[in-house]
Design a protein around this motif. Structure first.
Motif, mmCIF file in Angstrom:
data_model
loop_
_atom_site.group_PDB
_atom_site.id
_atom_site.type_symbol
_atom_site.label_atom_id
_atom_site.label_comp_id
_atom_site.label_asym_id
_atom_site.label_seq_id
_atom_site.Cartn_x
_atom_site.Cartn_y
_atom_site.Cartn_z
ATOM 1 N N GLY A 41 0.778 -1.228 0.000
ATOM 2 C CA GLY A 41 0.000 0.000 0.000
ATOM 3 C C GLY A 41 0.809 1.278 0.000
ATOM 4 N N ARG A 42 2.118 1.132 -0.133
ATOM 5 C CA ARG A 42 2.971 2.318 -0.139
ATOM 6 C C ARG A 42 3.918 2.265 -1.324
ATOM 7 N N GLY A 43 4.408 3.431 -1.718
ATOM 8 C CA GLY A 43 5.376 3.483 -2.809
ATOM 9 C C GLY A 43 6.722 2.949 -2.398
ATOM 10 N N LEU A 44 7.529 2.605 -3.370
ATOM 11 C CA LEU A 44 8.878 2.143 -3.091
ATOM 12 C C LEU A 44 9.652 3.233 -2.358
ATOM 13 N N PHE A 88 9.656 -6.320 1.384
ATOM 14 C CA PHE A 88 10.164 -6.777 0.091
ATOM 15 C C PHE A 88 11.269 -5.808 -0.310
ATOM 16 N N LEU A 90 14.235 -4.541 -2.823
ATOM 17 C CA LEU A 90 14.562 -4.541 -4.240
ATOM 18 C C LEU A 90 15.889 -3.840 -4.477
ATOM 19 N N LEU A 101 20.304 9.472 -11.612
ATOM 20 C CA LEU A 101 18.863 9.370 -11.839
ATOM 21 C C LEU A 101 18.309 10.522 -12.668
ATOM 22 N N PHE A 109 15.291 -3.123 -12.124
ATOM 23 C CA PHE A 109 15.180 -3.777 -10.822
ATOM 24 C C PHE A 109 15.521 -5.265 -10.882
ATOM 25 N N GLY A 110 15.981 -5.765 -9.736
ATOM 26 C CA GLY A 110 16.124 -7.200 -9.562
ATOM 27 C C GLY A 110 14.781 -7.811 -9.205
ATOM 28 N N ALA A 111 14.791 -9.132 -8.970
ATOM 29 C CA ALA A 111 13.539 -9.851 -8.711
ATOM 30 C C ALA A 111 13.048 -9.677 -7.284
ATOM 31 N N PHE B 34 7.843 7.941 -15.035
ATOM 32 C CA PHE B 34 8.095 6.555 -15.415
ATOM 33 C C PHE B 34 6.896 5.680 -15.065
ATOM 34 N N TYR B 36 5.991 1.560 -14.582
ATOM 35 C CA TYR B 36 6.530 0.216 -14.429
ATOM 36 C C TYR B 36 5.380 -0.765 -14.260
ATOM 37 N N GLN B 38 4.620 -4.493 -12.395
ATOM 38 C CA GLN B 38 5.184 -5.404 -11.418
ATOM 39 C C GLN B 38 4.271 -6.609 -11.250
ATOM 40 N N GLY B 43 10.326 -8.036 -9.268
ATOM 41 C CA GLY B 43 10.703 -6.642 -9.311
ATOM 42 C C GLY B 43 9.966 -5.903 -10.415
ATOM 43 N N PRO B 44 9.813 -4.593 -10.287
ATOM 44 C CA PRO B 44 9.146 -3.814 -11.339
ATOM 45 C C PRO B 44 9.910 -3.880 -12.653
ATOM 46 N N PHE B 46 10.371 -1.960 -16.360
ATOM 47 C CA PHE B 46 10.173 -0.659 -16.983
ATOM 48 C C PHE B 46 9.264 -0.741 -18.212
ATOM 49 N N THR B 49 8.974 6.044 -20.333
ATOM 50 C CA THR B 49 9.372 7.317 -19.745
ATOM 51 C C THR B 49 8.699 8.433 -20.539
ATOM 52 N N LEU B 87 3.025 0.673 -11.556
ATOM 53 C CA LEU B 87 3.622 1.702 -10.714
ATOM 54 C C LEU B 87 3.983 2.922 -11.543
ATOM 55 N N LEU B 91 10.436 11.910 -11.379
ATOM 56 C CA LEU B 91 11.765 12.400 -11.033
ATOM 57 C C LEU B 91 11.666 13.903 -10.883
ATOM 58 N N LEU B 97 13.612 10.306 -7.103
ATOM 59 C CA LEU B 97 12.561 9.523 -7.744
ATOM 60 C C LEU B 97 11.506 9.180 -6.699
ATOM 61 N N PHE B 99 7.875 7.336 -5.947
ATOM 62 C CA PHE B 99 6.957 6.326 -6.463
ATOM 63 C C PHE B 99 5.566 6.493 -5.875
ATOM 64 N N GLY B 100 4.564 6.173 -6.680
ATOM 65 C CA GLY B 100 3.218 6.008 -6.174
ATOM 66 C C GLY B 100 3.050 4.611 -5.606
ATOM 67 N N ALA B 101 1.908 4.369 -4.957
ATOM 68 C CA ALA B 101 1.666 3.079 -4.320
ATOM 69 C C ALA B 101 1.233 2.004 -5.308
#
Lengths: 118, 109
Positions: A41-44, A88, A90, A101, A109-111, B34, B36, B38, B43-44, B46, B49, B87, B91, B97, B99-101
């Motif tokens: 429920g939250r962003g990364l 989780f 990442l 960035l 991203f990784g898994a 961006f 993504y 998931q 992982g997310p 891409f 953009t 997602l 930026l 960066l 992110f949204g939920a």
């Protein structure tokens, strides 16, 4: 082509035990590396990022630390896990260009590693 | 404070039923947005953009658009394999960066 590996995929640890999550990137040199945590429920949330060997920036104060002993290796650690460390995790990388960035630097991203602290 | 809000939180569609996901943002100096995808336990991955208002990107059944305040991810005639969490991230001018939920999309046959 570039690939990113994370392990372990799943981890169940008791409170107070140590933690080590590892991430490696192949097929590129001197990448920017990142550790994120994803909560339901939250962003990364960005935890750490690194622009080079031994260079670590921390985004939020916490019970975790990160290290980059080699160019393409990024490690997330804790000396004593808390219940709140469950989540989780990442790892991600982006090409090493200035600034970090920028819009052209896409995160890959990784898994992910699912950590449960009991 | 810079913020990204995605809506709805969850969306259930029938196969072939087109719809849109929304990502609204408040950021200081947008440098890129961006999208993504998931899958559960992964992982997310891409997708797109977008850099400036009016820009559009397409990939198969997905089309992303951008205005000065929000982005939409349009899904045309979705299939069950489009089921995932989508997602959005922006930026900001400080190269942070945000992110949204996410929106959990379920497409049923």
């Amino acid at each position: 082509s570039q690939t990113i590996h994370q392990w372990p995929a799943t981890l169940v640890q008791p409170v107070g035990s140590p933690l080590s999550l590892e991430c490696t990137v192949e097929g590129t040199s001197n990448p920017n590396l990142y550790w994120y945590r994803q909560a339901a429920g939250r962003g990364l949330q960005l935890l750490f990022y690194s622009v080079g060997i031994g260079q670590i920036s921390s985004e939020v104060p916490q019970n975790l630390s990160a290290s980059r002993p080699q160019d393409r290796q990024f490690i997330l650690s804790s000396k004593k896990l808390l219940l709140s460390d469950s989540g989780f995790y990442l790892c991600a990388w982006s090409p090493n260009r200035t600034p970090i960035l920028s819009g052209a630097n896409v995160l890959t991203f990784g898994a992910g590693s699912r950590l449960t602290v009991l | 404070e810079d913020q990204v809000t995605q809506s709805p939180e969850a969306l259930r569609l029938q196969e072939g039923e087109s719809s849109s996901l929304n990502c609204s943002y408040t950021v200081s100096g947008l440098r890129g947005l961006f999208w993504y995808r998931q899958d559960p336990g992964k992982g997310p991955e891409f997708l797109f953009t977008l850099y400036s208002a009016g820009e559009e990107k397409e990939k198969e059944r997905l089309k992303a658009t951008l205005t000065k305040k929000e982005s939409f991810l349009h899904i045309t005639a979705p299939k069950p394999e489009d089921s995932a969490t989508y997602l959005c991230a922006v930026l900001n001018g400080y190269n942070k960066l945000i992110f949204g939920a996410g929106t959990r999309l379920a497409v049923h046959p």
